[in-house]
Motif scaffolding. Sequence first.
Motif, PDB file in Angstrom:
ATOM      1  N   ASP A  81      42.621  50.299  68.631  1.00 26.03           N
ATOM      2  CA  ASP A  81      43.364  49.328  69.433  1.00 26.03           C
ATOM      3  C   ASP A  81      42.778  47.922  69.290  1.00 26.03           C
ATOM      4  N   GLU A  82      41.492  47.789  69.458  1.00 28.87           N
ATOM      5  CA  GLU A  82      40.851  46.477  69.374  1.00 28.87           C
ATOM      6  C   GLU A  82      41.047  45.844  67.994  1.00 28.87           C
ATOM      7  N   MET A  91      40.996  48.573  79.026  1.00 34.57           N
ATOM      8  CA  MET A  91      41.067  48.313  77.594  1.00 34.57           C
ATOM      9  C   MET A  91      42.522  48.165  77.173  1.00 34.57           C
TER      10      MET A  91
END
Length: 116
Positions: free
Chosen positions: A85-86, A1
């Motif tokens: 984060d995404e 990720m």
Amino acid sequence: MPTWQCVQQCGACCHLDPTDRPDLASYLTAPQLERYLSLVGEDGWCIHYNAATRQCQIYETRPDFCRVQPDTFEAMFGIGPEALDEFAIACCEQQIESIYGDPSPELTRFHQAVYP
């Protein structure tokens, strides 16, 4: 990720033109919105953004809405820490593209930082 991170000397997030962000009132409180609007210069850039160095002149004391951190994004967007984060990466990509274009050296540097 991938993990979000700020890319030095980008400054895309310092372009605060409210016409580019018509939904400001949906995620900023009234005092935050007032503060945000007070920071917008005539050219749409933050009055504390130094275009020559491409850096924030008040970075250490910048408002909370300028900070990419879990509590800020939870309060403003309802984004939990697991999705930060995404979400932040997508926000930065969109902002960098809108300011500098795609492709751009700024977007390339951002991608190199978050997708090593």
